[in-house]
Design an enzyme around this catalytic site. Structure first.
Site, PDB file in Angstrom:
ATOM      1  N   HIS A  61       0.838  -1.208   0.000  1.00  0.00           N
ATOM      2  CA  HIS A  61       0.000   0.000   0.000  1.00  0.00           C
ATOM      3  C   HIS A  61       0.873   1.259   0.000  1.00  0.00           C
ATOM      4  O   HIS A  61       0.613   2.214  -0.728  1.00  0.00           O
ATOM      5  CB  HIS A  61      -0.888   0.047   1.257  1.00  0.00           C
ATOM      6  CG  HIS A  61      -1.959  -0.981   1.315  1.00  0.00           C
ATOM      7  ND1 HIS A  61      -2.167  -1.787   2.416  1.00  0.00           N
ATOM      8  CD2 HIS A  61      -2.910  -1.344   0.413  1.00  0.00           C
ATOM      9  CE1 HIS A  61      -3.204  -2.580   2.195  1.00  0.00           C
ATOM     10  NE2 HIS A  61      -3.662  -2.330   0.983  1.00  0.00           N
TER      11      HIS A  61
ATOM     12  N   LYS B 270     -15.614  -8.192   3.582  1.00  0.00           N
ATOM     13  CA  LYS B 270     -14.533  -8.570   4.512  1.00  0.00           C
ATOM     14  C   LYS B 270     -14.927  -8.186   5.934  1.00  0.00           C
ATOM     15  O   LYS B 270     -15.425  -7.072   6.150  1.00  0.00           O
ATOM     16  CB  LYS B 270     -13.240  -7.833   4.166  1.00  0.00           C
ATOM     17  CG  LYS B 270     -12.633  -8.205   2.829  1.00  0.00           C
ATOM     18  CD  LYS B 270     -11.381  -7.386   2.598  1.00  0.00           C
ATOM     19  CE  LYS B 270     -10.763  -7.677   1.233  1.00  0.00           C
ATOM     20  NZ  LYS B 270      -9.691  -6.707   0.919  1.00  0.00           N
TER      21      LYS B 270
ATOM     22  N   ARG C 149      -2.365  -6.455  -8.293  1.00  0.00           N
ATOM     23  CA  ARG C 149      -1.258  -7.364  -7.975  1.00  0.00           C
ATOM     24  C   ARG C 149      -1.265  -8.585  -8.883  1.00  0.00           C
ATOM     25  O   ARG C 149      -0.243  -9.002  -9.391  1.00  0.00           O
ATOM     26  CB  ARG C 149      -1.374  -7.856  -6.523  1.00  0.00           C
ATOM     27  CG  ARG C 149      -0.957  -6.846  -5.480  1.00  0.00           C
ATOM     28  CD  ARG C 149      -1.362  -7.309  -4.124  1.00  0.00           C
ATOM     29  NE  ARG C 149      -2.786  -7.641  -4.125  1.00  0.00           N
ATOM     30  CZ  ARG C 149      -3.478  -8.031  -3.081  1.00  0.00           C
ATOM     31  NH1 ARG C 149      -2.891  -8.189  -1.923  1.00  0.00           N
ATOM     32  NH2 ARG C 149      -4.768  -8.291  -3.168  1.00  0.00           N
TER      33      ARG C 149
ATOM     34  N   SER D  38      -2.886  -7.620   3.155  1.00  0.00           N
ATOM     35  CA  SER D  38      -3.275  -7.443   4.565  1.00  0.00           C
ATOM     36  C   SER D  38      -3.679  -8.786   5.175  1.00  0.00           C
ATOM     37  O   SER D  38      -3.388  -9.065   6.345  1.00  0.00           O
ATOM     38  CB  SER D  38      -4.457  -6.469   4.675  1.00  0.00           C
ATOM     39  OG  SER D  38      -4.123  -5.231   4.132  1.00  0.00           O
TER      40      SER D  38
HETATM   41  O1  PNS Z   1      -8.658  -2.845   0.216  1.00  0.00           O
HETATM   42  P1  PNS Z   1      -9.923  -3.373  -0.419  1.00  0.00           P
HETATM   43  O2  PNS Z   1     -10.711  -4.222   0.560  1.00  0.00           O
HETATM   44  O3  PNS Z   1      -9.672  -4.088  -1.715  1.00  0.00           O
HETATM   45  O4  PNS Z   1     -10.811  -2.070  -0.760  1.00  0.00           O
HETATM   46  C1  PNS Z   1     -12.121  -2.209  -1.283  1.00  0.00           C
HETATM   47  C2  PNS Z   1     -12.923  -0.927  -1.035  1.00  0.00           C
HETATM   48  C3  PNS Z   1     -12.978  -0.626   0.469  1.00  0.00           C
HETATM   49  C4  PNS Z   1     -12.264   0.233  -1.765  1.00  0.00           C
HETATM   50  C5  PNS Z   1     -14.363  -1.154  -1.606  1.00  0.00           C
HETATM   51  O5  PNS Z   1     -14.965  -2.249  -0.951  1.00  0.00           O
HETATM   52  C6  PNS Z   1     -15.252   0.090  -1.464  1.00  0.00           C
HETATM   53  O6  PNS Z   1     -15.177   0.979  -2.280  1.00  0.00           O
HETATM   54  N1  PNS Z   1     -16.092   0.102  -0.388  1.00  0.00           N
HETATM   55  C7  PNS Z   1     -17.017   1.192  -0.142  1.00  0.00           C
HETATM   56  C8  PNS Z   1     -18.431   0.794  -0.605  1.00  0.00           C
HETATM   57  C9  PNS Z   1     -18.514   0.936  -2.115  1.00  0.00           C
HETATM   58  O7  PNS Z   1     -18.477   2.034  -2.640  1.00  0.00           O
HETATM   59  N2  PNS Z   1     -18.603  -0.218  -2.840  1.00  0.00           N
HETATM   60  C10 PNS Z   1     -18.547  -0.233  -4.289  1.00  0.00           C
HETATM   61  C11 PNS Z   1     -19.891  -0.295  -4.938  1.00  0.00           C
HETATM   62  S1  PNS Z   1     -20.572  -1.904  -4.885  1.00  0.00           S
END
Ligand code: PNS
Length: 166
Positions: free
Chosen positions: A19, A43, A92, A130
């Site tokens: 990150h 998650k 990745r 993570s």
């Molecule tokens: O580090 P991650 O878990 O890959 O990040 C994913 C994240 C947190 C960016 C994604 O789940 C997110 O944008 N969550 C907020 C809710 C949202 O806008 N979801 C997308 C539309 S379904």
């Protein structure tokens, strides 16, 4: 250098060296970078949002154009609130692409002016995640190759409070 702000969203549960590499690269591309902790509904969080923000602030101390924030809601709502439209995500593996492609499309359907830019991971961090950090530390393993040195002890104390790192 591109003008304006970009947003680096993620769960950061916890932040890893992968990150930080991505954030440092975004810093070189944009005037300002907002690193935002969002909720990923698929998650179950391990660290609290406050802990994640605290760790992010520590590992971004050397980056004066980075702001660390959190938001409870859609990424699209957040970027509108911050009056930006650029989101940066790291890729990745091939497996990441499916998920990222779907998320970028959904987000752009919700907010057509939003653009997601993808940066390929720096090769030496391709295996860092993570979830690997949580798993290694949960069994008392050494996470110092996966997270910045400044937060190793904090993660260790939280996930392996009674043991010593091996
Ligand atoms: O580090 P991650 O878990 O890959 O990040 C994913 C994240 C947190 C960016 C994604 O789940 C997110 O944008 N969550 C907020 C809710 C949202 O806008 N979801 C997308 C539309 S379904």
């Amino acid at each position: 250098m591109l003008k304006g702000l970009c947003v680096c969203p993620g769960s950061f549960d916890p932040v890893t060296i992968g990150h930080v590499d991505l954030i440092e690269r975004a810093v070189k591309l944009f005037d300002g970078v907002i690193v935002v902790v969002l909720n990923n509904p698929s998650k179950r969080g391990c660290f609290s949002v406050e802990e994640r923000l605290d760790m992010l602030a520590k590992v971004c101390l050397h980056l004066p154009t980075v702001e660390v924030d959190s938001f409870d809601g859609f990424l699209t709502e957040y970027i509108q609130k911050r009056e930006t439209r650029i989101v940066i995500r790291g890729i990745r593996t091939i497996a990441d692409i499916d998920y990222e492609f779907q998320m970028a499309q959904i987000n752009r359907q919700m907010v057509p002016e939003m653009e997601t830019l993808f940066l390929m991971v720096t090769a030496q961090y391709a295996h860092v995640s993570s979830s690997a950090v949580r798993e290694i530390c949960g069994f008392g393993g050494d996470i110092s190759a996966f997270v910045p040195a400044i937060i190793v002890e904090q993660i260790h104390e939280r996930l392996w409070p009674h043991g010593r790192m091996q």
